[in-house]
Design a protein around this motif. Structure first.
Motif, PDB file in Angstrom:
ATOM      1  N   PRO A 256       0.824  -1.216   0.000  1.00 54.90           N
ATOM      2  CA  PRO A 256       0.000   0.000   0.000  1.00 54.90           C
ATOM      3  C   PRO A 256       0.855   1.261   0.000  1.00 54.90           C
ATOM      4  CG  PRO A 256      -0.835  -1.580   1.593  1.00 54.90           C
ATOM      5  CD  PRO A 256       0.487  -2.104   1.125  1.00 54.90           C
ATOM      6  N   VAL A 257       0.368   2.271  -0.711  1.00 55.89           N
ATOM      7  CA  VAL A 257       1.047   3.564  -0.791  1.00 55.89           C
ATOM      8  C   VAL A 257       0.076   4.625  -0.290  1.00 55.89           C
ATOM      9  CG1 VAL A 257       2.101   5.260  -2.326  1.00 55.89           C
ATOM     10  CG2 VAL A 257       2.449   2.816  -2.742  1.00 55.89           C
ATOM     11  N   VAL A 258       0.560   5.500   0.593  1.00 57.69           N
ATOM     12  CA  VAL A 258      -0.292   6.526   1.187  1.00 57.69           C
ATOM     13  C   VAL A 258       0.389   7.886   1.042  1.00 57.69           C
ATOM     14  CG1 VAL A 258      -1.348   7.373   3.319  1.00 57.69           C
ATOM     15  CG2 VAL A 258      -1.272   4.923   2.856  1.00 57.69           C
ATOM     16  N   VAL A 259      -0.386   8.895   0.645  1.00 63.19           N
ATOM     17  CA  VAL A 259       0.097  10.278   0.602  1.00 63.19           C
ATOM     18  C   VAL A 259      -0.624  11.059   1.693  1.00 63.19           C
ATOM     19  CG1 VAL A 259       0.218  12.408  -0.740  1.00 63.19           C
ATOM     20  CG2 VAL A 259       0.633  10.211  -1.848  1.00 63.19           C
ATOM     21  N   THR A 260       0.129  11.777   2.514  1.00 59.43           N
ATOM     22  CA  THR A 260      -0.467  12.535   3.617  1.00 59.43           C
ATOM     23  C   THR A 260       0.016  13.975   3.600  1.00 59.43           C
ATOM     24  OG1 THR A 260       1.225  12.331   5.354  1.00 59.43           O
ATOM     25  CG2 THR A 260      -0.150  10.399   4.949  1.00 59.43           C
ATOM     26  N   ASN A 261      -0.739  14.827   4.303  1.00 57.62           N
ATOM     27  CA  ASN A 261      -0.221  16.172   4.552  1.00 57.62           C
ATOM     28  C   ASN A 261       0.558  16.157   5.868  1.00 57.62           C
ATOM     29  OD1 ASN A 261      -2.138  16.175   6.592  1.00 57.62           O
ATOM     30  ND2 ASN A 261      -3.529  17.583   5.567  1.00 57.62           N
ATOM     31  N   LEU A 262       1.001  17.315   6.323  1.00 54.21           N
ATOM     32  CA  LEU A 262       1.848  17.365   7.514  1.00 54.21           C
ATOM     33  C   LEU A 262       1.082  17.023   8.784  1.00 54.21           C
ATOM     34  CD1 LEU A 262       4.087  20.473   6.767  1.00 54.21           C
ATOM     35  CD2 LEU A 262       4.558  18.058   6.350  1.00 54.21           C
TER      36      LEU A 262
ATOM     37  N   HIS B  63      -0.753  14.466   8.992  1.00 56.94           N
ATOM     38  CA  HIS B  63      -0.966  13.017   8.858  1.00 56.94           C
ATOM     39  C   HIS B  63      -2.344  12.676   8.297  1.00 56.94           C
ATOM     40  CE1 HIS B  63       2.790  12.006  10.924  1.00 56.94           C
ATOM     41  NE2 HIS B  63       2.481  12.936  11.795  1.00 56.94           N
ATOM     42  N   ARG B  64      -3.040  13.640   7.708  1.00 60.41           N
ATOM     43  CA  ARG B  64      -4.322  13.343   7.075  1.00 60.41           C
ATOM     44  C   ARG B  64      -4.073  12.733   5.703  1.00 60.41           C
ATOM     45  NH1 ARG B  64      -8.726  18.070   8.561  1.00 60.41           N
ATOM     46  NH2 ARG B  64      -8.626  17.779  10.823  1.00 60.41           N
ATOM     47  N   VAL B  65      -4.750  11.650   5.431  1.00 54.09           N
ATOM     48  CA  VAL B  65      -4.538  10.919   4.187  1.00 54.09           C
ATOM     49  C   VAL B  65      -5.188  11.667   3.023  1.00 54.09           C
ATOM     50  CG1 VAL B  65      -5.020   8.784   2.951  1.00 54.09           C
ATOM     51  CG2 VAL B  65      -4.348   8.710   5.362  1.00 54.09           C
ATOM     52  N   LEU B  66      -4.385  11.940   1.982  1.00 54.21           N
ATOM     53  CA  LEU B  66      -4.888  12.636   0.807  1.00 54.21           C
ATOM     54  C   LEU B  66      -5.163  11.684  -0.349  1.00 54.21           C
ATOM     55  CD1 LEU B  66      -2.432  15.685   0.820  1.00 54.21           C
ATOM     56  CD2 LEU B  66      -4.623  15.434   1.993  1.00 54.21           C
ATOM     57  N   ALA B  67      -4.433  10.580  -0.397  1.00 55.95           N
ATOM     58  CA  ALA B  67      -4.623   9.613  -1.480  1.00 55.95           C
ATOM     59  C   ALA B  67      -3.975   8.300  -1.086  1.00 55.95           C
ATOM     60  CB  ALA B  67      -4.023  10.141  -2.788  1.00 55.95           C
ATOM     61  N   THR B  68      -4.480   7.216  -1.660  1.00 57.45           N
ATOM     62  CA  THR B  68      -3.931   5.884  -1.393  1.00 57.45           C
ATOM     63  C   THR B  68      -3.908   5.085  -2.687  1.00 57.45           C
ATOM     64  OG1 THR B  68      -6.096   4.902  -0.910  1.00 57.45           O
ATOM     65  CG2 THR B  68      -4.884   5.871   0.948  1.00 57.45           C
TER      66      THR B  68
ATOM     67  N   GLY C 130       9.182  -2.293   7.231  1.00 63.66           N
ATOM     68  CA  GLY C 130       8.887  -1.935   5.847  1.00 63.66           C
ATOM     69  C   GLY C 130       8.173  -0.614   5.663  1.00 63.66           C
ATOM     70  N   TRP C 131       8.059   0.196   6.707  1.00 59.79           N
ATOM     71  CA  TRP C 131       7.443   1.520   6.577  1.00 59.79           C
ATOM     72  C   TRP C 131       8.520   2.498   6.135  1.00 59.79           C
ATOM     73  CZ3 TRP C 131       2.444   3.536   7.896  1.00 59.79           C
ATOM     74  CH2 TRP C 131       1.501   2.526   8.146  1.00 59.79           C
ATOM     75  N   ILE C 132       8.379   2.992   4.917  1.00 60.45           N
ATOM     76  CA  ILE C 132       9.404   3.860   4.339  1.00 60.45           C
ATOM     77  C   ILE C 132       8.739   5.157   3.901  1.00 60.45           C
ATOM     78  CG2 ILE C 132      11.100   4.090   2.501  1.00 60.45           C
ATOM     79  CD1 ILE C 132      11.277   1.015   2.498  1.00 60.45           C
ATOM     80  N   ARG C 133       9.284   6.259   4.364  1.00 61.17           N
ATOM     81  CA  ARG C 133       8.648   7.563   4.138  1.00 61.17           C
ATOM     82  C   ARG C 133       9.603   8.506   3.426  1.00 61.17           C
ATOM     83  NH1 ARG C 133       6.420  11.009   9.205  1.00 61.17           N
ATOM     84  NH2 ARG C 133       8.593  11.668   9.357  1.00 61.17           N
TER      85      ARG C 133
ATOM     86  N   VAL D 155       4.280   7.471   1.781  1.00 56.11           N
ATOM     87  CA  VAL D 155       4.680   6.377   2.667  1.00 56.11           C
ATOM     88  C   VAL D 155       4.425   5.049   1.962  1.00 56.11           C
ATOM     89  CG1 VAL D 155       4.442   5.367   4.953  1.00 56.11           C
ATOM     90  CG2 VAL D 155       3.944   7.799   4.622  1.00 56.11           C
ATOM     91  N   LEU D 156       5.463   4.218   1.915  1.00 59.29           N
ATOM     92  CA  LEU D 156       5.301   2.824   1.498  1.00 59.29           C
ATOM     93  C   LEU D 156       5.021   2.031   2.764  1.00 59.29           C
ATOM     94  CD1 LEU D 156       8.259   2.370  -1.046  1.00 59.29           C
ATOM     95  CD2 LEU D 156       6.013   3.411  -1.396  1.00 59.29           C
ATOM     96  N   CYS D 157       3.896   1.381   2.826  1.00 59.13           N
ATOM     97  CA  CYS D 157       3.443   0.741   4.060  1.00 59.13           C
ATOM     98  C   CYS D 157       3.645  -0.774   3.988  1.00 59.13           C
ATOM     99  CB  CYS D 157       1.965   1.056   4.307  1.00 59.13           C
ATOM    100  SG  CYS D 157       1.573   2.808   4.257  1.00 59.13           S
ATOM    101  N   GLY D 158       4.672  -1.244   4.677  1.00 61.08           N
ATOM    102  CA  GLY D 158       4.923  -2.679   4.700  1.00 61.08           C
ATOM    103  C   GLY D 158       5.681  -3.176   3.488  1.00 61.08           C
TER     104      GLY D 158
END
Length: 525
Positions: free
Chosen positions: A183-189, A191-196, A224-227, A241-244
């Protein structure tokens, strides 16, 4: 911006762990035994170095696995201790000692020193050609480096092509998720999710407790959490963020950096959309809620991750026409009302308020509508609403109801007489027909009642019928609105009655035709 490929590779060379090296077939032939530092076997091995010199530590730069027979250390316990300590100071990954003439058994002094330093010490019980191990490990490391560079460039090329073609943000993230396999997640500062992006079930698992795990993961690459930072010109405005991520950390960071570069460029170029990422996120969520394609319960993690309060709340679904989403969003902030705003089709904007249950939801909705009228200067601005919902699962139906009301109001000639917040009960028959327009029975009824006037050549007669019924069968007013004489109107009404086989002077028959016409217009949008 993210670092270049070369800089990233210099600091994050793809490596094998000590444990992986010891598991190689050629190494296993030497019957390896870990005699110290067994808890440090996940250290990365950047290179393999064969060295017999006691002061080998000064020649290392960190991350090396050192191979030795210890021939120059035999019989001198002080040198043996210093040898281990120098490797520790040089941040070597591990030391492998081939047992033989110099050391027929694991040396206790070196074992104790290595244990104190936390340096893995491995002994080989069978003769082993060190050249074979160095060749095997070096070739694997080189292959991993080039594989990482190749992957990095492939991702960069694919994302650049998508940006050039004007692809939306979601398409870029889908590409990143495909390459990363997670899963890939884009957040603002905040930590609110803007896209996945990624497999839906895996994304939902990530979002279910997003705020806690996002802050806990921080910038680290554990599990595996890479930001990677999103920003430019010295200003950071979010993260990807790459999640896992299941591959090695270095490759994951390369992927995250390439993705970050592409997203920053995408945003700078306008991203193929007039809306910000925040607006696109809200639009995606509310569109999915309205459509009902995705069950509301499955959208709950997305709503929570987007910053919408969802626990023990009262939800008020609203739809406003002919008002920019940005203006509605500003109004929410001005009034301190939690909610999200998104543009729907046909110049309609949805607003979903999320209020504490001890607040008067209907009064706050009325206050919102009144302030909106005042601030916009549009006295006819109408806010369509559904009744407040206390269950999240009822929100989609509420949004659809508010949209039906807004559609009914848009076609109503009596908008001036409607309250600022309009509900289904305020739009009467027109609202009911709008609500039922997708029912097959209603569609069949409309087709049957109007069958004689549904050819394109009959549009003029259908328009006269619509005006005649909307004016309460006022012939003078209908003739005036269509700019025809009374006799000409009578002829058209006779033609209409003949085509439909009805008597429009009969109230029940006229009402039936009127309902059919409302249903037909509602179905035609």
């Amino acid at each position: 911006m993210a670092t270049t490929t070369f800089e990233t590779l210099q600091s994050l060379e793809p490596a094998l762990s000590v444990r992986q090296v010891l598991g190689l077939e050629r190494v296993l032939a030497g019957e390896p035994e870990v005699v110290a530092g067994a808890d440090r076997l996940d250290r990365p091995v950047r290179w393999v170095h064969v060295a017999e010199a006691p002061d080998v530590g000064v020649m290392l730069s960190g991350g090396e696995m050192v191979l030795t027979t210890g021939v120059l250390l035999a019989g001198d316990e002080g040198k043996q201790t210093e040898y281990i300590q120098s490797l520790h100071r040089a941040e070597a990954a591990a030391v492998v000692l081939g047992l033989g003439r110099a050391f027929p058994a694991p040396p206790e002094v070196m074992r104790r020193a290595a244990e104190r330093c936390g340096l893995p010490l491995v002994v080989l019980h069978r003769p082993f050609p060190f050249a074979e191990l160095t060749e095997e490990v070096q070739s694997r490391l080189v292959r991993r480096k080039f594989a990482a560079v190749s992957l990095s460039e492939a991702v960069r090329t694919a994302l650049t092509g998508l940006i050039t073609a004007g692809a939306p943000l979601q398409r870029l993230l889908d590409e990143v998720a495909q390459h990363s396999g997670c899963p890939v997640v884009v957040t603002n500062l905040a930590h609110r999710v803007l896209a996945t992006a990624g497999e839906r079930s895996a994304v939902d698992d990530v979002l279910r407790d997003w705020e806690r795990i996002a802050r806990q993961a921080g910038g680290a690459a554990g599990d595996g959490w890479i930001r990677a930072d999103l920003g430019g010109r010295g200003e950071r405005w979010g993260w990807i963020v790459l999640c896992g991520h299941r591959g090695d950390t270095a490759t994951g960071r390369l992927l995250a950096d390439r993705a970050a570069e592409a997203l920053v460029l995408h945003r700078m170029l306008g991203g193929g959309s007039a809306h910000t990422w925040e607006e696109q996120s809200a639009q995606s969520l509310l569109t999915d809620l309205v459509s009902g394609v995705v069950p509301a319960r499955q959208l709950l993690p997305r709503a929570r991750a987007a910053g919408l309060p969802v626990n023990r709340r009262t939800f008020v679904p609203l739809v406003v026409r002919d008002t920019e989403p940005a203006g509605l969003d500003r109004m929410l902030r001005l009034l301190g009302l939690p909610g999200i705003v998104a543009e729907l089709a046909d110049d309609a904007t949805a607003v979903l308020l999320s209020l504490p249950r001890d607040q008067d939801a209907e009064a706050l909705a009325a206050h919102f509508a009144a302030r909106l009228r005042t601030e916009s200067g549009q006295a006819r601005t109408v806010v369509a609403a559904a009744d407040p919902r206390t269950a999240w699962d009822d929100v989609p139906a509420g949004l659809r109801e508010a949209q039906h009301v807004a559609d009914a109001v848009a076609d109503s000639s009596a908008a001036l007489d409607l309250p600022a917040v309009v509900r289904l009960r305020d739009v009467h028959l027109r609202g009911l027909v709008r609500l039922l327009r997708d029912d097959p029975h209603v569609q069949s009824f409309a087709e049957r009642e109007l069958d004689g006037l549904l050819c394109p050549s009959d549009d003029d007669l259908l328009s006269v019928l619509r005006t005649y019924l909307a004016t309460g069968r006022n012939k003078s007013r209908t003739a005036q609105l269509h700019h025809v004489s009374r006799p000409a109107l009578y002829r058209r009404l006779e033609a209409i009655q003949g085509r439909l086989g009805v008597d429009l002077d009969d109230f029940e028959q006229a009402a039936s035709v009127h309902i059919a016409l409302l249903a037909h217009d509602a179905q035609q949008g």
